[in-house]
Design a protein around this motif. Structure first.
Motif, PDB file in Angstrom:
ATOM      1  N   ARG A  24       0.833  -1.206   0.000  1.00  0.00           N
ATOM      2  CA  ARG A  24       0.000   0.000   0.000  1.00  0.00           C
ATOM      3  C   ARG A  24       0.870   1.259   0.000  1.00  0.00           C
ATOM      4  O   ARG A  24       0.527   2.258  -0.636  1.00  0.00           O
ATOM      5  N   LEU A  25       1.989   1.218   0.728  1.00  0.00           N
ATOM      6  CA  LEU A  25       2.915   2.354   0.719  1.00  0.00           C
ATOM      7  C   LEU A  25       3.449   2.617  -0.687  1.00  0.00           C
ATOM      8  O   LEU A  25       3.525   3.759  -1.136  1.00  0.00           O
ATOM      9  N   ASN A  26       3.849   1.546  -1.349  1.00  0.00           N
ATOM     10  CA  ASN A  26       4.413   1.678  -2.692  1.00  0.00           C
ATOM     11  C   ASN A  26       3.428   2.351  -3.645  1.00  0.00           C
ATOM     12  O   ASN A  26       3.836   3.079  -4.558  1.00  0.00           O
ATOM     13  N   GLU A  27       2.143   2.122  -3.426  1.00  0.00           N
ATOM     14  CA  GLU A  27       1.130   2.766  -4.260  1.00  0.00           C
ATOM     15  C   GLU A  27       1.137   4.284  -4.074  1.00  0.00           C
ATOM     16  O   GLU A  27       0.673   5.027  -4.938  1.00  0.00           O
ATOM     17  N   GLN A  28       1.677   4.730  -2.922  1.00  0.00           N
ATOM     18  CA  GLN A  28       1.808   6.161  -2.631  1.00  0.00           C
ATOM     19  C   GLN A  28       3.236   6.658  -2.915  1.00  0.00           C
ATOM     20  O   GLN A  28       3.608   7.755  -2.510  1.00  0.00           O
ATOM     21  N   ASN A  29       4.040   5.807  -3.567  1.00  0.00           N
ATOM     22  CA  ASN A  29       5.422   6.134  -3.916  1.00  0.00           C
ATOM     23  C   ASN A  29       6.335   6.195  -2.697  1.00  0.00           C
ATOM     24  O   ASN A  29       7.395   6.828  -2.727  1.00  0.00           O
ATOM     25  N   VAL A  30       5.926   5.546  -1.598  1.00  0.00           N
ATOM     26  CA  VAL A  30       6.750   5.443  -0.396  1.00  0.00           C
ATOM     27  C   VAL A  30       7.269   4.014  -0.298  1.00  0.00           C
ATOM     28  O   VAL A  30       6.530   3.050  -0.543  1.00  0.00           O
ATOM     29  N   LYS A  31       8.538   3.863   0.071  1.00  0.00           N
ATOM     30  CA  LYS A  31       9.155   2.550   0.188  1.00  0.00           C
ATOM     31  C   LYS A  31       9.157   2.091   1.647  1.00  0.00           C
ATOM     32  O   LYS A  31       8.956   2.903   2.549  1.00  0.00           O
ATOM     33  N   GLY A  32       9.383   0.795   1.870  1.00  0.00           N
ATOM     34  CA  GLY A  32       9.263   0.257   3.212  1.00  0.00           C
ATOM     35  C   GLY A  32      10.555  -0.325   3.771  1.00  0.00           C
ATOM     36  O   GLY A  32      11.263  -1.064   3.088  1.00  0.00           O
ATOM     37  N   ILE A  33      10.850   0.025   5.028  1.00  0.00           N
ATOM     38  CA  ILE A  33      11.962  -0.560   5.777  1.00  0.00           C
ATOM     39  C   ILE A  33      11.339  -1.508   6.798  1.00  0.00           C
ATOM     40  O   ILE A  33      10.769  -1.058   7.802  1.00  0.00           O
ATOM     41  N   VAL A  34      11.414  -2.795   6.565  1.00  0.00           N
ATOM     42  CA  VAL A  34      10.676  -3.763   7.373  1.00  0.00           C
ATOM     43  C   VAL A  34      11.540  -4.265   8.525  1.00  0.00           C
ATOM     44  O   VAL A  34      12.680  -4.703   8.328  1.00  0.00           O
ATOM     45  N   ASN A  35      10.975  -4.194   9.726  1.00  0.00           N
ATOM     46  CA  ASN A  35      11.693  -4.607  10.935  1.00  0.00           C
ATOM     47  C   ASN A  35      10.860  -5.595  11.736  1.00  0.00           C
ATOM     48  O   ASN A  35       9.708  -5.310  12.083  1.00  0.00           O
ATOM     49  N   LEU A  36      11.444  -6.760  12.006  1.00  0.00           N
ATOM     50  CA  LEU A  36      10.832  -7.729  12.910  1.00  0.00           C
ATOM     51  C   LEU A  36      11.142  -7.297  14.337  1.00  0.00           C
ATOM     52  O   LEU A  36      12.313  -7.207  14.729  1.00  0.00           O
ATOM     53  N   LEU A  37      10.123  -7.014  15.114  1.00  0.00           N
ATOM     54  CA  LEU A  37      10.330  -6.514  16.468  1.00  0.00           C
ATOM     55  C   LEU A  37      10.985  -7.564  17.361  1.00  0.00           C
ATOM     56  O   LEU A  37      10.616  -8.733  17.346  1.00  0.00           O
ATOM     57  N   GLY A  38      11.956  -7.112  18.140  1.00  0.00           N
ATOM     58  CA  GLY A  38      12.674  -7.991  19.057  1.00  0.00           C
ATOM     59  C   GLY A  38      14.004  -7.369  19.424  1.00  0.00           C
ATOM     60  O   GLY A  38      14.638  -6.726  18.581  1.00  0.00           O
ATOM     61  N   GLU A  39      14.434  -7.540  20.672  1.00  0.00           N
ATOM     62  CA  GLU A  39      15.695  -6.950  21.112  1.00  0.00           C
ATOM     63  C   GLU A  39      16.127  -7.573  22.432  1.00  0.00           C
ATOM     64  O   GLU A  39      15.347  -8.204  23.130  1.00  0.00           O
TER      65      GLU A  39
END
Length: 278
Positions: A24-39
């Motif tokens: 959906r972001l890409n449809e708005q010309n925004v790219k995604g930085i995907v992070n699996l939560l955990g630390e």
């Protein structure tokens, strides 16, 4: 299930929901930085499980055609168990990502992890000629020296103000001084770096400063913001600049959500406003 307020900041609990959000972001010309939560894992099995999921996530991104990359935390990859564990697991993820053409960001955690994080970044960045990036915090007194050290390292640098609460002997605690440092760091990077600059800020003044520096020096840069914060501004900026949104997902969402709210009360207002108007 993630409640309505928190799901403005977290893209579900599964890789599929995160990638659908990126679509959906890409449809708005925004790219995604995907992070699996955990630390801050102290169990090697937990580290191994997240490393395996990141490797699967990389292949999913590569096969999806989405404009996306991943971001990892050192303590998620075993830094609390030892630097050797962190380096080995980071190398495993980066090797897989490079093979599939997916970029890897290394998040910066509290100030006690800075040396280990930068050394690991420099190693993998030089080995692969880039393909990785690291986050630098403007509130740390050491950062001016660090960005000079990194000037000839291939890869990218994300500049943020700093989300942790380090002691005054290692960090600037006054917000005005942190803003001043942020501007100074950007000025150095736009003058000395050959691109690879990420402006990780929601502050319109800092983004405007970066835009002015870009006009002056012609240096390429990108803007990075969090999911759920000033998303309309992200879409507007994406009409002219490269914009990336940090997209966290996973079942460890509660502590992440509380941290976002604790950092800035405005974040809660953003979420509540979105819920009430949705």
């Amino acid at each position: 299930m993630i409640p309505p307020i928190a799901d403005r900041f977290v893209a579900g609990e599964s890789p599929a929901t995160a990638l659908e959000h990126v679509r959906r972001l890409n449809e708005q010309n925004v790219k995604g930085i995907v992070n699996l939560l955990g630390e801050h894992y102290e169990d090697r099995d937990a580290v191994a499980a997240d490393v395996a999921e990141y490797r699967h996530l990389v292949t999913d991104i590569a096969g999806s055609g989405l404009e996306a990359c991943i971001s990892v935390k050192p303590s998620q990859l075993g830094l609390d168990l030892g630097e050797d564990v962190f380096r080995a697991e980071l190398a495993t993820i980066v090797d897989t990502a490079v093979e599939h053409g997916v970029f890897v960001w290394i998040d910066m955690e509290d100030h006690t992890t800075t040396d280990a994080t930068l050394e690991a970044f420099e190693t993998v960045a030089r080995e692969h000629g880039g393909s990785v990036g690291v986050c630098m915090q403007a509130n740390l007194r050491r950062t001016r020296a660090d960005i000079k050290r990194l000037a000839d390292v291939p890869g990218k640098v994300r500049f943020v103000k700093g989300a942790y609460d380090p002691p005054a002997d290692v960090a600037y605690t006054d917000s005005t001084r942190v803003d001043q440092e942020y501007r100074t760091l950007l000025e150095y990077a736009f003058e000395r770096y050959d691109g690879g600059i990420a402006v990780g800020s929601h502050d319109p003044a800092m983004i405007e400063h970066a835009r002015a520096l870009h006009d002056r020096h012609g240096t390429d840069f990108e803007i990075q913001m969090l999911m759920g914060v000033r998303e309309d501004a992200q879409y507007d900026l994406a009409e002219e600049y490269e914009v990336w949104q940090y997209v966290p997902y996973g079942d460890r969402w509660l502590s992440y959500f509380y941290r976002r709210v604790a950092e800035r009360k405005a974040n809660l207002r953003f979420a509540l406003r979105a819920v009430l108007s949705g």
